[in-house]
Design a protein around this motif. Structure first.
Motif, short mmCIF file in Angstrom:
data_model
loop_
_atom_site.label_atom_id
_atom_site.label_comp_id
_atom_site.label_asym_id
_atom_site.label_seq_id
_atom_site.Cartn_x
_atom_site.Cartn_y
_atom_site.Cartn_z
N PRO A 153 -2.68 -0.33 24.46
CA PRO A 153 -2.92 -1.54 23.66
C PRO A 153 -1.62 -2.11 23.13
O PRO A 153 -0.59 -1.44 23.11
CB PRO A 153 -3.82 -1.04 22.54
N LYS A 154 -1.70 -3.35 22.67
CA LYS A 154 -0.50 -4.02 22.19
C LYS A 154 0.12 -3.29 21.00
O LYS A 154 1.33 -3.32 20.79
CB LYS A 154 -0.85 -5.45 21.81
N ASN A 155 -0.74 -2.66 20.18
CA ASN A 155 -0.23 -1.94 19.00
C ASN A 155 0.78 -0.87 19.39
O ASN A 155 1.66 -0.51 18.61
CB ASN A 155 -1.38 -1.24 18.25
N PHE A 156 0.60 -0.33 20.58
CA PHE A 156 1.50 0.75 21.03
C PHE A 156 2.56 0.23 22.01
O PHE A 156 3.15 1.01 22.73
CB PHE A 156 0.67 1.86 21.69
N GLY A 157 2.75 -1.07 22.05
CA GLY A 157 3.79 -1.63 22.90
C GLY A 157 3.26 -2.35 24.14
O GLY A 157 4.04 -2.87 24.95
N GLY A 158 1.95 -2.34 24.32
CA GLY A 158 1.35 -3.04 25.44
C GLY A 158 1.54 -2.30 26.77
O GLY A 158 2.01 -1.15 26.79
N ARG A 159 1.18 -2.94 27.84
CA ARG A 159 1.26 -2.28 29.15
C ARG A 159 2.71 -1.99 29.51
O ARG A 159 3.59 -2.84 29.35
CB ARG A 159 0.65 -3.18 30.21
N CYS A 160 2.94 -0.82 30.05
CA CYS A 160 4.30 -0.46 30.40
C CYS A 160 4.59 -0.92 31.84
O CYS A 160 3.66 -1.14 32.62
CB CYS A 160 4.52 1.05 30.25
N ASP A 161 5.89 -1.03 32.08
CA ASP A 161 6.28 -1.54 33.39
C ASP A 161 5.97 -0.54 34.51
O ASP A 161 5.55 -0.91 35.60
CB ASP A 161 7.79 -1.85 33.41
N LEU A 162 6.15 0.75 34.19
CA LEU A 162 5.95 1.75 35.24
C LEU A 162 4.47 1.92 35.61
O LEU A 162 4.14 2.17 36.76
CB LEU A 162 6.51 3.10 34.78
N GLY A 163 3.66 1.79 34.64
CA GLY A 163 2.23 1.96 34.90
C GLY A 163 1.87 3.42 35.08
O GLY A 163 2.75 4.31 35.05
N LEU A 172 0.85 -1.19 0.00
CA LEU A 172 0.00 0.00 0.00
C LEU A 172 0.89 1.24 0.00
O LEU A 172 1.90 1.29 0.70
CB LEU A 172 -0.90 0.01 1.24
N PHE A 173 0.46 2.21 -0.76
CA PHE A 173 1.26 3.43 -0.92
C PHE A 173 1.52 4.09 0.44
O PHE A 173 2.62 4.56 0.72
CB PHE A 173 0.53 4.39 -1.87
N GLU A 174 0.47 4.13 1.27
CA GLU A 174 0.58 4.83 2.55
C GLU A 174 1.55 4.12 3.50
O GLU A 174 2.03 4.72 4.47
CB GLU A 174 -0.80 4.92 3.22
N ARG A 175 1.82 2.85 3.24
CA ARG A 175 2.71 2.10 4.16
C ARG A 175 4.18 2.14 3.73
O ARG A 175 5.05 1.64 4.44
CB ARG A 175 2.26 0.63 4.22
N THR A 228 4.57 10.24 9.59
CA THR A 228 4.39 9.27 8.50
C THR A 228 5.60 9.22 7.58
O THR A 228 6.07 8.15 7.18
CB THR A 228 3.13 9.61 7.69
N ALA A 229 6.08 10.40 7.22
CA ALA A 229 7.20 10.45 6.27
C ALA A 229 8.43 9.73 6.83
O ALA A 229 9.25 9.19 6.07
CB ALA A 229 7.54 11.90 5.94
N GLN A 230 8.57 9.74 8.16
CA GLN A 230 9.70 9.05 8.78
C GLN A 230 9.39 7.57 9.00
O GLN A 230 10.22 6.84 9.54
CB GLN A 230 10.04 9.68 10.13
N GLY A 231 8.20 7.12 8.66
CA GLY A 231 7.82 5.73 8.82
C GLY A 231 7.44 5.39 10.23
O GLY A 231 7.44 4.22 10.62
N GLU A 232 7.10 6.41 11.02
CA GLU A 232 6.79 6.17 12.42
C GLU A 232 5.42 6.69 12.78
O GLU A 232 5.19 7.20 13.88
CB GLU A 232 7.86 6.86 13.29
#
Lengths: 274, 728
Positions: free
Chosen positions: B63-73, A136-139, B27-31
């Protein structure tokens, strides 16, 4: 279900017939004392509005207005027909008034961008399947970063494993710029592999100075270079697929606005010739 | 080989939304983050973890997408302990396209409004350069386009308005003002005339021979002919096509788009000429056939001792004279269009000059006392004062029963005379009925005659005594009758010709002394209401002083003032004939009809019928006036007819003897004679524009022209021979 070729021939036949009717009507009406430009102008204006309506149709997905692909077919052949009408309307001459010249210029931008878009949308999708993974282009930025991270991990691993700086230095000098973002846009658009081959050749020329471990690392880097290059290829083609509309759509609106003024002008200043 | 880049696991694979307006700034940095900005472009990264309270403690909800639960809470106050770096969201590609589209549209609209609203509007909206002729007006649209003075709203209104727009054509007519009274009507003609012409053309065309393309055109296009509003100039004359564009350019098919009779080309389908060029009577009549085939051949007999002029010698067999022969009388005019006659003195005087000037005739009676009904006039109790006893002298025709045109003109302002004249005509009719007592009629006629006589005597008194006025103004009393500028000029000419001529003054004085020796006294008595009784004056038959070879003299026995014509183009005779033509109702038409050669000018007699009107034809105008064609055809630059022809370019193509190529004489010499025999037609006023005297020439046939005028040779465009705008 008719085949694509049959549909294409059918559409081309209808287009040719309509174009012939337009030219024949022009030939007949030009015998009249009335200028043909009013009849051809109103027809052209109506056709341009109908063609512009395709963009609106795409937003009105909830209305049963026919399939988008059918609209696209009508849009394509209607656009080609508009060129015939335009030539007839301009009476086979280049206008020399500033406003009419601007209008002509706008029409040509819209027509030729559409024609270019048609060529792009016919040629590029096939090319997208020929190299690398279809993404995908966006990815693409995310995948680019992932590849860059992988390469950098390999490079850093080389320092600890081999205790030499040959590969890191080579990376900094020759590869970092390549992995920073999409590169070699025009070369990919015109299907040139030269940048990739140059880069690989450069690596090969250094390979004889490396030990076995370093050569294994370099081989992994080469794989990632190829993956990044394929990603750049995808980026260049998909970007082109999207960006031609920057010429086609905005100038269509400009064309419609100019044509409304043109229409008002010619009627107000016709002096009874209409 | 590397692993595939794309993962389609819902946890690993982000859901892309390219149709949204904003995307993550990283986005441009892939992050890019998984949440992305909101619809107003605000980063929402701080929402990646919103700790929730579980009992008396906050727990991490990352959520898991963002790294899940952190240790510090989370912190005790419930805030996330992680530092979230927010981005500056950027527009998506779609949004950027939308913005660009909006910008371009606004720029387009703005530029149009600025251009049309600003001072550049004229030059910006001009669709092209004007022709060189109209170039001086190129900076003022309003000089041709009325819309230029209007607002944009009015322009929009013009698009909606379905009414015919001819107002711009009126602008054209401000300069092009010599296109006749109805310049916008088709061919400048009224609808009725056009209708009759159309019918004529339709009748002349061959049915079923309409070219296919015209049949198609009739179906596909509306006929532009608008009999009510006419045609706009712009329909044919398309401007703004460049400096060198030919505004009058029209194709044959465009011309025919209105015509009911359509044909392929000039050679194929064009109607045969209808007696061209003799579509009306020639203004000067000249019998070419008789002159070439009789008079020139037997010139010695016609003019003993004379030599035929040089140019006329090479007349061949008479039917095909040389071009030089023709040119001895006809020369191209300055425009090269016409071949007018070189004039009487050059072309005719050698043979015919003496005929006009010969002085053995008694001269023309121009002023005369009526001799009629002398019994009634001289009856006992007639109160007419002195009145001569008249006899016809020298074989001249007596002036019985009528008043001569010049006298009619001079008396036309006298109401008593007009009343008496009317009464006499009425009495004549009643007498012809025969139902009334002749004695009663005689009494009434005597009364009318007395009034007529006094009118004549008052006229002679006025002519003889109005010395206080300048000669040119002596006839000003006639101005109420002759009102137009042209009439006034004629009156002035007549007045000057009479009163500046000593022979007229002498003749008048002689006549007055001989006929009415007490005229002053008699007029005085008349004004007092005591008219004198009749006193006959006897004039001896030999009392005519014949001492004048030209000009006026009093022919006393027959009560006439006679005039000997001084030559061709005699001003006096021309003025009298022209003025007589202005009042044809006063002329004695009964006498004119009964004459052997009935001129509409009646008793102007030989001068009119045998001399002037022998060559100069007369046309009756719409208002009833008679116009004598003193000069040959003259094409005014201010007039234009349907057909145009220029002789000059054709002359250069002709070889010797070839005027007759087009102007062939009638083979039968009797044709011209027959044409001339009917003098009634010859001398009668021409009321029918189609009655032609051809001067002995056969009409030109189309075939003569089609030898050269084809599309392959010199062209057969309609506009080569025809004008669209017809005006006088």
């Amino acid at each position: 279900m008719r085949s694509l070729a049959a549909r294409r021939w059918c559409s081309l036949g209808v287009f040719a017939l309509l174009a012939a009717v337009i030219l024949a009507l022009y030939a007949i009406l030009s015998f009249s004392i009335h200028p043909t430009s009013f009849a051809s102008g109103w027809t052209l204006w109506g056709l341009i509005l109908a063609l512009a309506a395709y963009n609106v149709r795409k937003r009105l997905t909830f209305l049963p207005l026919g399939s988008s692909s059918r609209w696209l077919q009508v849009h394509i052949y209607g656009g080609l027909l508009s060129f015939v009408l335009f030539i007839v309307h301009a009476e086979f001459r280049v206008p020399n008034g500033p406003f009419e010249l601007s209008l002509t210029l706008l029409y040509f931008i819209v027509f030729f961008s559409g024609l270019g878009g048609l060529a792009i949308s016919r040629a590029i999708p096939a090319r997208l399947t020929t190299r690398g993974e279809e993404v995908l282009f966006e990815r693409i930025p995310k995948f680019t970063k992932r590849i860059r991270d992988d390469v950098e991990n390999i490079v850093l691993g080389c320092i600890s494993e081999t205790q030499t700086t040959a590969i890191p230095e080579f990376y900094v000098e020759h590869l970092k710029h390549f992995f920073d973002g999409p590169k070699h846009f025009w070369q990919h658009l015109f299907q040139s592999s030269r940048p990739r081959n140059d880069l690989l050749a450069e690596i090969r020329s250094h390979e004889r100075f490396l030990n076995k471990n370093e050569r294994a690392a370099v081989q992994r880097i080469v794989d990632l270079i190829c993956a990044k290059d394929d990603l750049d290829h995808q980026y260049a083609l998909q970007w082109t697929l999207k960006v031609w509309l920057f010429a086609h759509i905005p100038f269509t609106y400009a064309l419609v606005i100019f044509s409304v003024f043109h229409l008002v002008l010619v009627h107000a200043f016709a002096g009874g010739a209409e | 080989m590397i692993d595939p880049l794309q993962e389609f696991d819902f946890r690993e694979s982000n859901y892309e939304r390219p149709n949204q307006e904003w995307e993550c700034g990283w986005t441009a940095q892939g992050e890019s983050c998984h949440i992305g900005p909101d619809c107003s472009g605000t980063c929402q990264a701080h929402r990646e973890c919103v700790p929730y309270k579980d009992g008396d403690r906050y727990k991490c909800a990352r959520p898991k997408n963002f790294g899940g639960r952190c240790d510090l809470g989370p912190r005790p106050d419930g805030n996330c302990s992680q530092r979230v770096v927010e981005c500056q969201p950027v527009r998506t590609l779609r949004n950027r396209r939308k913005l660009f589209t909006f910008t371009v549209a606004v720029l387009a609209l703005g530029s149009c409004l600025i251009m049309f609203g600003g001072s550049w509007g004229n030059s910006f909206s001009s669709p092209g350069e004007l022709t060189l002729q109209h170039r001086p007006k190129s900076k003022e649209c309003a000089s041709c386009h009325t819309a230029a003075n209007g607002t944009f709203a009015q322009w929009v209104g013009a698009v909606m308005d379905s009414k015919p727009k001819s107002h711009d054509s009126q602008q054209c007519l401000k300069c092009h003002d010599k296109l006749g009274s109805q310049p916008l009507m088709a061919h400048g003609m009224d609808a009725e005339h056009l209708k009759s012409m159309r019918q004529k053309m339709r009748d002349a065309s061959e049915p079923g021979k309409q070219p296919f393309v015209y049949a198609l055109l009739d179906k596909a296009a509306r006929n532009p002919l608008d009999e009510k509003n006419g045609l706009a100039c712009a329909l044919c004359h398309q401007e703004h096509r460049g400096q060198k564009f030919d505004l009058t350019q029209m194709s044959n098919v465009q011309c025919q788009s209105c015509h009911s009779a359509k044909f392929h080309s000039f050679s194929d389908g064009h109607p045969e000429f209808d007696g061209f060029p003799y579509q009306r009577r020639s203004r000067l009549y000249f019998d070419h056939v008789t002159h070439f085939q009789v008079h020139f051949k037997s010139f010695e007999r016609v003019k003993p001792g004379a030599i035929l002029p040089r140019g006329l010698r090479d007349y061949g067999d008479g039917a095909n004279p040389s071009a030089q022969s023709c040119r001895s009388c006809h020369q191209p005019d300055s425009s090269g269009r016409m071949m007018p006659i070189r004039g009487f003195e050059h072309s005719c005087a050698a043979c015919h000059g003496a005929e006009i000037e010969e002085d053995d005739l008694p001269g023309v009676q121009l002023l005369a006392l009526p001799m009629q009904d002398s019994k009634l006039l001289t009856a006992d109790g007639a109160t007419i004062g002195q009145w001569p006893t008249l006899t016809a002298a020298n074989g001249a025709k007596s002036n019985e029963n009528s008043v001569l045109p010049l006298m009619e003109i001079l008396l036309s302002a006298d109401r008593d005379y007009l009343k008496a004249r009317k009464d006499l005509i009425e009495l004549r009719k009643r007498r012809q009925n025969g139902s009334e007592n002749p004695d009663d009629l005689n009494a009434q006629q005597a009364d009318a005659l007395q009034r007529k006589v006094w009118s004549i005597k008052r006229l002679i008194h006025r002519l003889g005594t109005s010395n206080e006025l300048a000669n040119e103004k002596r006839l000003n009393y006639l101005k109420p009758i002759f009102k137009s500028d042209g009439d006034a000029a004629l009156l002035q000419t007549l007045s000057a010709s009479l009163f500046r001529d000593p022979t007229f003054v002498n003749a008048l004085k002689t006549a007055q002394t001989s006929w009415f020796s007490n005229l002053d006294q008699e007029i005085g008595l008349l004004q007092e209401g005591n008219p004198p009784k009749h006193e006959p004056i006897v004039v001896p038959p030999d009392a005519t002083p014949n001492d004048s070879s030209s000009g006026w003299y009093a022919s006393l026995p027959d009560g006439a003032l006679r005039y000997r014509v001084t030559g061709h183009s005699d001003r006096l005779v021309r003025a009298i004939l022209d003025l007589a033509g202005r009042v044809p109702h006063l002329l004695d038409t009964a006498a004119a009809k009964s004459a052997a050669r009935p001129s509409p000018f009646g008793e102007l007699g030989p001068t009119a019928s045998f001399r002037c009107l022998g060559c100069h034809t007369v046309d009756k105008q719409d208002d009833g006036r008679l116009e004598i064609n003193w000069v040959g055809r003259h094409v005014s630059p201010d007039s234009q007819s349907f057909t145009k022809f220029s002789h000059a370019p054709h002359l250069t193509l002709l070889s010797k003897n070839n005027c007759s190529k087009c102007h062939s004489q009638q083979k039968d010499i009797n044709f011209a004679r027959a044409e001339f025999v009917n003098y009634r037609e010859m001398f009668a006023a021409n009321t029918d524009p189609h009655s032609a005297l051809t001067s002995g020439f056969a009409p030109i046939s189309k075939k003569t022209c089609t030898e050269c005028h084809t599309s392959q040779r010199v062209g057969d465009s309609c506009l080569k021979c025809h004008n669209y705008h017809v005006f006088k």
